[in-house]
Design a protein around this motif. Structure first.
Motif, PDB file in Angstrom:
ATOM      1  N   PRO A 148       0.798  -1.126   0.184  1.00 18.11           N
ATOM      2  CA  PRO A 148       0.013   0.082   0.075  1.00 18.11           C
ATOM      3  C   PRO A 148       0.936   1.145   0.020  1.00 18.11           C
ATOM      4  CG  PRO A 148      -0.765  -1.417   1.535  1.00 18.11           C
ATOM      5  CD  PRO A 148       0.470  -2.137   1.227  1.00 18.11           C
ATOM      6  N   ILE A 149       0.527   2.153  -0.848  1.00 16.43           N
ATOM      7  CA  ILE A 149       1.290   3.576  -0.792  1.00 16.43           C
ATOM      8  C   ILE A 149       0.793   4.461   0.163  1.00 16.43           C
ATOM      9  CG2 ILE A 149       1.267   5.675  -2.353  1.00 16.43           C
ATOM     10  CD1 ILE A 149       1.254   3.667  -4.641  1.00 16.43           C
ATOM     11  N   VAL A 150      -0.421   4.462   0.596  1.00 16.73           N
ATOM     12  CA  VAL A 150      -0.912   5.003   1.873  1.00 16.73           C
ATOM     13  C   VAL A 150      -1.415   4.032   2.881  1.00 16.73           C
ATOM     14  CG1 VAL A 150      -2.825   6.281   2.617  1.00 16.73           C
ATOM     15  CG2 VAL A 150      -1.867   6.808   0.461  1.00 16.73           C
ATOM     16  N   ALA A 151      -0.402   3.977   3.977  1.00 13.84           N
ATOM     17  CA  ALA A 151      -0.737   3.095   4.889  1.00 13.84           C
ATOM     18  C   ALA A 151      -1.130   3.623   6.339  1.00 13.84           C
ATOM     19  CB  ALA A 151       0.717   1.997   4.830  1.00 13.84           C
ATOM     20  N   GLU A 152      -0.730   2.551   7.393  1.00 14.81           N
ATOM     21  CA  GLU A 152      -1.151   3.158   8.814  1.00 14.81           C
ATOM     22  C   GLU A 152      -0.294   4.427   9.153  1.00 14.81           C
ATOM     23  OE1 GLU A 152      -2.147  -1.276   8.134  1.00 14.81           O
ATOM     24  OE2 GLU A 152      -0.604   0.021   7.838  1.00 14.81           O
ATOM     25  N   GLU A 153       1.073   4.520   8.881  1.00 15.74           N
ATOM     26  CA  GLU A 153       1.793   5.452   9.344  1.00 15.74           C
ATOM     27  C   GLU A 153       1.531   6.953   8.987  1.00 15.74           C
ATOM     28  OE1 GLU A 153       3.880   3.567   6.048  1.00 15.74           O
ATOM     29  OE2 GLU A 153       2.710   2.698   7.555  1.00 15.74           O
ATOM     30  N   VAL A 154       0.579   7.220   7.657  1.00 19.46           N
ATOM     31  CA  VAL A 154       0.335   8.394   7.159  1.00 19.46           C
ATOM     32  C   VAL A 154      -0.269   9.414   8.123  1.00 19.46           C
ATOM     33  CG1 VAL A 154      -1.995   7.733   6.490  1.00 19.46           C
ATOM     34  CG2 VAL A 154      -0.525   9.233   4.938  1.00 19.46           C
ATOM     35  N   LEU A 155       0.170  10.538   8.063  1.00 25.33           N
ATOM     36  CA  LEU A 155      -0.319  11.321   8.544  1.00 25.33           C
ATOM     37  C   LEU A 155      -1.657  11.891   8.398  1.00 25.33           C
ATOM     38  CD1 LEU A 155       1.087  12.988  11.290  1.00 25.33           C
ATOM     39  CD2 LEU A 155       1.780  14.870   9.811  1.00 25.33           C
ATOM     40  N   CYS A 156      -2.400  12.166   9.550  1.00 27.40           N
ATOM     41  CA  CYS A 156      -3.790  12.694   9.259  1.00 27.40           C
ATOM     42  C   CYS A 156      -4.272  13.699  10.179  1.00 27.40           C
ATOM     43  CB  CYS A 156      -4.830  11.316   9.447  1.00 27.40           C
ATOM     44  SG  CYS A 156      -4.480   9.878   8.680  1.00 27.40           S
ATOM     45  N   VAL A 157      -5.211  14.270   9.546  1.00 25.46           N
ATOM     46  CA  VAL A 157      -5.895  15.476  10.456  1.00 25.46           C
ATOM     47  C   VAL A 157      -7.469  14.965  10.730  1.00 25.46           C
ATOM     48  CG1 VAL A 157      -6.479  17.903  10.831  1.00 25.46           C
ATOM     49  CG2 VAL A 157      -4.621  17.192   9.440  1.00 25.46           C
ATOM     50  N   GLY A 158      -7.744  14.929  11.848  1.00 23.40           N
ATOM     51  CA  GLY A 158      -9.274  14.729  12.326  1.00 23.40           C
ATOM     52  C   GLY A 158      -9.663  15.922  12.751  1.00 23.40           C
ATOM     53  N   LEU A 159     -10.958  16.431  12.125  1.00 22.71           N
ATOM     54  CA  LEU A 159     -11.564  17.456  12.601  1.00 22.71           C
ATOM     55  C   LEU A 159     -13.164  17.253  12.906  1.00 22.71           C
ATOM     56  CD1 LEU A 159     -10.276  17.985   9.384  1.00 22.71           C
ATOM     57  CD2 LEU A 159     -10.256  20.306  10.407  1.00 22.71           C
ATOM     58  N   ALA A 160     -13.742  18.078  13.846  1.00 23.87           N
ATOM     59  CA  ALA A 160     -15.044  17.677  14.217  1.00 23.87           C
ATOM     60  C   ALA A 160     -15.744  19.076  14.640  1.00 23.87           C
ATOM     61  CB  ALA A 160     -14.916  16.921  15.656  1.00 23.87           C
ATOM     62  N   ARG A 161     -16.872  19.321  14.071  1.00 20.24           N
ATOM     63  CA  ARG A 161     -17.522  20.435  14.323  1.00 20.24           C
ATOM     64  C   ARG A 161     -17.097  21.788  14.037  1.00 20.24           C
ATOM     65  NH1 ARG A 161     -17.417  16.897  18.419  1.00 20.24           N
ATOM     66  NH2 ARG A 161     -16.116  18.421  19.404  1.00 20.24           N
TER      67      ARG A 161
END
Length: 280
Positions: A211-224
């Motif tokens: 997988p090119i995008v795997a579990e270590e990829v950096l993410c942003v979670g946003l709510a409301r």
């Protein structure tokens, strides 16, 4: 005249002055209630606007749009939508139907999640194609959204993932009945979206792919986004799958492989480990 008015993202006061003046003068005002929601309820909107609203569910907007447009050549009718009117193709469609009937149309714009996600510090022109992540069922688990995330990643672009909401969704059993029975409202969380992405990654490994995008990829979670209780968290996909951002609505960003120094500096304040550095 038919007006379609964006409400913004937070609360009743996010409507523009122009939009509010139109709402107060209209003969009928519909509130579209299924492509998105505000953190406040219909009663709070009615109190602020000083007038009753007609709640427009999916069937009314998509299948019975003529009911909304009826009489709009002779009187003023408005459809209120969360965010910006052009944030969903459903709203574009009803504008086209109005024009086919020679009904004059006026659009009042407002903030949308598509531009408000800049609140996390990522530069908007560094985003690629926006994707939607649907809630899976036991028998329906599409994964084409992952391929779009990968394409953006290959092009060194971030991906905004809009997470599924289900409002007034009929049960499968009731579809064949005269009377529909509806499921409870369901709003996808960043943890659920991350878990589905992890399952796709796992399946690709099992199929012999890397997988090119795997579990270590950096993410942003946003709510409301846009509300007083807005919350932002930055971590890798593995950690995001266990994050609880509370009440809806949630959005997820998969960060591209290249992060500008200013983006990095701004993102650091939202690091999940509170140290200003990112875990990966």
């Amino acid at each position: 005249m038919f007006y379609i008015i964006g409400l913004g993202l937070g609360d009743p006061q996010d409507i523009t002055v122009k939009g509010l003046e139109i709402v107060r003068k209209c003969d009928r005002v519909y509130l579209e209630s299924y492509t998105s929601i505000l953190t406040c309820g219909t009663e709070e909107l009615q109190k602020f606007y000083g007038r009753p609203l007609i709640v427009a569910d999916r069937d009314l907007v998509e299948l019975e749009a003529n009911v909304i447009l009826q009489g709009a050549r002779e009187e003023n009718v408005a459809l209120l939508v969360v965010g910006d009117p052009f944030g969903a193709t459903t709203h574009t469609d009803i504008i086209l139907r109005a024009k086919e009937k020679n009904i004059p149309v006026q659009v009042v714009h407002n903030a949308s999640v598509l531009n408000a996600v800049g609140c996390c510090g990522l530069q908007l022109y560094s985003f690629g194609e926006t994707v939607s992540i649907p809630l899976w069922t036991d028998t329906w688990q599409p994964d084409s959204f992952y391929d779009k995330i990968v394409n953006n990643f290959k092009n060194k672009l971030h991906t905004l993932c809009l997470l599924d909401i289900k409002v007034k969704e009929p049960t499968l059993e009731s579809l064949t009945m005269k009377r529909k029975v509806y499921l409870p409202p369901k709003f996808m969380t960043v943890s659920e979206a991350s878990q589905q992405l992890k399952q796709i990654i796992k399946r690709k490994r099992e199929a012999g792919e890397k997988p090119i995008v795997a579990e270590e990829v950096l993410c942003v979670g946003l709510a409301r986004i846009g509300s007083d209780t807005q919350k932002i968290v930055v971590c890798n996909l593995e950690m995001m799958s266990a994050v609880d951002l509370g009440a809806p609505l949630h959005s997820l960003i998969i960060i591209g492989p290249v992060i500008h120094p200013i983006e990095m500096e701004y993102l650091s304040q939202f690091s999940l480990n509170n140290s200003g550095s990112f875990l990966s």
